[in-house]
Design an enzyme around this catalytic site. Structure first.
Site, PDB file in Angstrom:
ATOM      1  CG  ASP A 216       7.332  -2.401   4.280  1.00 13.84           C
ATOM      2  OD1 ASP A 216       6.257  -1.855   3.977  1.00 13.84           O
ATOM      3  OD2 ASP A 216       7.412  -3.303   5.144  1.00 13.84           O
ATOM      4  CB  SER A 296       1.682  -3.036   5.027  1.00 15.79           C
ATOM      5  OG  SER A 296       2.507  -2.079   5.652  1.00 15.79           O
ATOM      6  CD  GLN A 348       3.093   0.048   3.043  1.00 15.14           C
ATOM      7  OE1 GLN A 348       3.139   0.557   4.153  1.00 15.14           O
ATOM      8  NE2 GLN A 348       4.068  -0.727   2.567  1.00 15.14           N
TER       9      GLN A 348
END
Length: 364
Positions: A216, A296, A348
């Site tokens: 991430d 996100s 993502q």
């Protein structure tokens, strides 16, 4: 009454384990069920972020799910949605649901909740090791030829600057097609690894959790990178940094001071030239772009070789963005082990909005 950031008093750091193992440690909450877990230690809230670092929810959900799966099954995919920003001052409860236990595949869902509200949800699939048979179809994208970072010698300024910090470290590895006018042609490369040595006690599951945590990092930020939207997007910030470059000893940031002192004269001149170029664009409203919001929305990881890597060794990541529009952007990430094995592919999507010069038109 003082606010509790964990349900149970956090134990002392276990120095026999890597820092990332301590960060991601879970505690069962048996009073709530056999498959309910909580964060053992407080979670990190990055400066300027809306909530906790998303990689923690991803990794701890994976860790919780793996605790409910037979040892001969390994995760091959997880699909996540960030529902609400996680509060670092409130404990998280991870509820695992055993959706299906098949002969070749096992399915789990994990919902992370704070004060009864879901903040994160994911579905994971596990496959039995070796269930593909003796004959298989095999191919993989080759690892780009990029020299591994050199570990700094003990006692040097570079070693000191990397001695502390978070549970993992990263080094830039260049941008492919950097000068291309087409953002979709650029690829951002970095080397990443967990700090320290991941314990044998954690098994391959600890390396998977560490990898999930790292995926991430700077992921949705790929969108701004390929569009050359600088971190210091205002003229005032750039001018301040330029002034600091002329006299590095005056910098407030200790790490940046050390890094600048190590630069050779030509490297400093190149950095100054690039900053001045960015400054000229920032003062020209025609070129001025500034990120107003970057959050996100979802995150997927396909684990290709879950037992073929160590997360505490240098892994190469390559990020690109095939599309951005409608206030959103999509990023894709490939990750190779130190030995060149493709170990994961991630996607993502996130909200990526620029600050607007004019307020939106009223709807009639």
């Amino acid at each position: 009454m003082a606010k509790r950031v964990t349900i149970f008093d956090p134990p002392e750091q276990d120095h026999s384990k890597a820092l990332i193992e301590n960060v991601l440690d879970l505690t069962p909450v048996v009073d709530l069920g056999r498959d309910v877990f909580t964060n053992t230690r407080p979670l990190w809230h990055p400066p300027g972020a809306r909530g906790i670092y998303g990689g923690a929810a991803i990794a701890q959900s994976l860790s919780a799910a793996m605790r409910t799966v037979p040892a001969d099954f390994a995760v091959h995919s997880m699909h996540c949605y960030f529902v609400l920003a996680g509060d670092s001052e409130i404990p998280i409860l991870y509820h695992v649901e055993r959706v299906r236990d098949g002969r070749s595949f096992v399915t789990r869902t994990v919902q992370a909740r704070q004060q009864g509200r879901p903040i994160f949800t994911t579905t994971l699939s596990f496959s039995r090791v070796g269930s593909g048979g003796a004959k298989t179809i095999d191919h993989a994208v080759s690892k780009p030829v990029v020299a591994l970072p050199e570990d700094a010698k003990p006692g040097t300024m570079k070693a000191l600057s990397h001695a502390g910090g978070g549970p993992f470290e990263a080094r830039k590895a260049g941008i492919v097609n950097r000068i291309s006018p087409n953002p979709e042609e650029k690829k951002v490369r970095r080397f990443v690894r967990a700090r320290g040595h991941i314990s044998d006690e954690g098994g391959y599951q600890a390396h998977l959790s560490a990898l999930a945590y790292i995926t991430d990092s700077y992921f949705i930020g790929t969108i701004s990178r390929v569009h050359d939207i600088p971190r210091f997007s205002s003229p005032a910030e750039l001018e301040k940094l330029l002034r600091a470059l002329k006299n590095p000893s005056d910098l407030d940031d200790e790490d940046l001071t050390r890094a600048l002192k190590e630069l050779k004269e030509e490297e400093a001149a190149e950095l100054r030239r690039r900053l001045e170029g960015a400054l000229s664009k920032a003062t020209d409203q025609k070129y001025h772009k500034e990120v107003g919001m970057m959050v996100s929305l979802d995150h997927s990881i396909y684990f290709h070789n879950p037992r073929a890597f160590r997360a505490d060794e240098w892994m190469l990541t390559e990020m690109e963005s095939p599309w951005a529009g409608e206030g959103r952007g999509l990023a894709i990430q490939k990750i190779w082990s130190k030995d060149g094995v493709l170990i994961a592919t991630c996607t993502q999507e996130g909200v990526v909005r620029l600050k607007q010069d004019k307020p939106p038109l009223s709807k009639i």
